[in-house]
Design an enzyme around this catalytic site. Structure first.
Site, short mmCIF file in Angstrom:
data_model
loop_
_atom_site.label_atom_id
_atom_site.label_comp_id
_atom_site.label_asym_id
_atom_site.label_seq_id
_atom_site.Cartn_x
_atom_site.Cartn_y
_atom_site.Cartn_z
N GLU A 4 38.21 42.09 98.18
CA GLU A 4 39.09 41.34 97.28
C GLU A 4 40.15 40.74 98.20
OE1 GLU A 4 41.70 40.00 95.47
OE2 GLU A 4 42.35 41.95 94.70
N CYS A 16 47.73 38.39 94.91
CA CYS A 16 46.66 37.49 95.35
C CYS A 16 46.27 36.52 94.23
CB CYS A 16 45.47 38.28 95.84
SG CYS A 16 45.04 39.58 94.70
#
Ligand code: ADP
Length: 475
Positions: free
Chosen positions: A247, A281
């Site tokens: 990720e 993010c």
């Protein structure tokens, strides 16, 4: 610093040689925790693998009962957990409390989801046979997690791993090991065997990463962090073909069309851009605003951003804490200076870094090629790009190596579907500024990574499919 919850991790504190943990709001040393070297982590992996068979043999219900106790203990200690998380990460206490609830939700979700690790019976290819599949835990896993969500990025990985019947060793970030160690202590209190789930803070992250990828007992590595480190781990994982979930970074477009509810879109930006001081993010990295509403939208946004209170995350009413450290704040200041020098207008904020603090900032006159919108900003700066039509918005939005989250505001149903389908992203939020939830699959495409966390797919990341052919049935 004394606290009931910190006493749970007494053994991890050390005097001189450990990982130093600082409060970014005032640069004070909070604690030093024991640093694990490669030999120590290797021994921990061996032990984790040794206790895995017993855990795997439990029923999913038995594992769920223990995981649910962990969930309860996290919630029971949520105020103290949030206070410590706020101190080591800088995030406002309110956000830290939100993260405790959000992080805990993965534990509850996967406790339940573990019971639904179904196999299948597939109609056979001959009268004499049947085709079956079962799903089995991948084995002993490793995880490497970032500091921006000191808790949730751990529970997202550990809960599905344990629910599936795996063991897991977690290397937390240098900046925020305390939350991780407390989570581990609460897990053990809940009845998760001590060797099955271990947290190993270290001063030598790259060595531990390399160990995770070379240790023959590690069957899967799950990483959340930068694309740069993700690529290093991917190359290292090739040695043993270690299964990976990555990720990585994002460059989220936040698209506001002319037919959008502008007030709702402004609130969406506040959540998506300024939460955690822009250090997520999935943060909006670029605001794409259609010509006809550009000026009105910017005016509303600047007014709203001006209301955000910056300060120590533990102070009342604070919306914007410090960044993780002064170096990060200086980096963000550099990006804004560069953008201003390239001709962007600083509409609010932009007054430079003070220690680890950087003010909430809005920039206009930004163009798609500028580094402020090509790089991940990871700070409270919103660059606004003007666009003409749907095709241009999609083209700008997809013009990046990343593909994690995208946001769009529109009330035209046809446009919503068209644009959502064309965005090259793993996740698209429509008329919402936050999309993370344990119930949905979180993850990216392109250089934002692979694998999904949360939902039923999050469990699959920790399971192998075994196909069994039942032949000789004598039909
Ligand atoms: P961030 O921008 O979130 O700090 P990083 O990718 O640098 O992103 O860090 C995420 C995690 O990766 C942290 O736990 C960090 O300690 C770890 N890390 C950093 N470099 C390496 C490496 N070379 N190998 C393995 N882990 C690493």
């Amino acid at each position: 610093m004394t606290s009931h919850i910190l006493s749970l991790i007494n053994d991890s504190f050390c005097d001189a040689d450990g990982v130093a943990v600082y409060n970014p709001a005032n640069d004070q040393l909070i604690a030093r925790v024991k640093s694990h070297d490669s030999d120590m982590v290797s021994a921990i992996i061996d032990k984790a693998d040794a206790v895995r068979a017993d855990w795997q043999m439990k029923t999913a219900q038995q594992r769920a009962n223990i995981l649910r106790r962990w969930h309860e203990l996290i919630l029971l200690n949520s105020d103290e957990l949030a206070r410590i998380m706020s101190m080591e990460s800088g995030k406002p206490f309110r956000e830290a409390k939100g993260e405790v609830a959000y992080g805990a939700s993965y534990v509850e979700w996967f406790a339940e989801e573990g019971k639904r690790a179904y196999g299948e019976v597939i109609p056979g290819f001959s009268p004499n046979s049947r085709t079956l599949t079962i799903r089995q835990p991948v084995g002993t896993c490793a995880a490497i997690t970032p500091w921006n969500f000191p808790m949730a990025m751990i529970t997202r990985k550990v809960a599905p791993a344990l629910a599936a019947g795996c063991a897991i060793v977690v290397k937390p970030p240098e900046a925020t090991p305390l939350t991780a160690l407390i989570l581990e202590a609460l897990a053990h209190q809940a009845g998760i065997p001590a060797d099955l789930f271990r947290v190993t803070p270290t001063k030598t992250s790259s060595k531990i990463g390399a160990l995770f990828c070379s240790h023959p007992l590690i069957r899967k590595l799950s990483f959340t962090g930068s694309t740069h480190v993700g690529k290093i781990l991917m190359a290292q994982a090739a040695q043993q073909v270690t299964r990976l979930s990555l990720e990585l970074g994002g460059n989220a477009p936040f698209i506001v069309f002319e037919d959008a509810d502008l007030d709702a879109a402004v609130e969406g930006v506040i959540l998506s851009k300024y939460r955690n001081a822009g250090q997520t993010c999935v943060c909006a990295n670029r605001l794409l605003v259609q010509d006809g509403v550009h000026d009105a939208f910017v005016e509303k946004l600047v007014a709203r951003v001006g209301q955000l209170q910056m300060g120590d995350g533990l102070s009342e009413g604070v919306d914007l804490g410090p960044l993780i450290d002064a170096r990060e704040a200086a980096r963000v200041a550099g990006l804004v200076e560069e953008a201003a020098a390239a001709g962007c207008a600083v509409r609010t904020g932009g007054t430079g870094a003070q220690g680890a603090f950087y003010p909430a900032t809005v920039l206009t006159g930004v163009t798609r090629d500028m580094s402020i919108v090509q790089d991940e900003i990871f700070g409270p700066v919103a660059p606004v790009i003007r666009f003409k039509d749907e095709a241009e918005a999609i083209s700008i939005a997809n013009d990046t190596i990343y593909g994690l989250a995208a946001y769009l505001y529109s009330r035209d149903l046809g446009r919503v579907w068209r644009v959502m389908e064309k965005l090259e992203y793993g996740m698209v939020a429509i008329n919402e500024g936050i999309l993370s939830t344990e119930t949905a699959p979180f993850g990216g495409v392109k250089q934002s990574g692979m694998g999904r966390e949360g939902s039923r797919h999050g469990l699959s990341d920790y399971m192998n499919i075994k196909y069994a052919l039942m032949g000789g049935l004598g039909a």
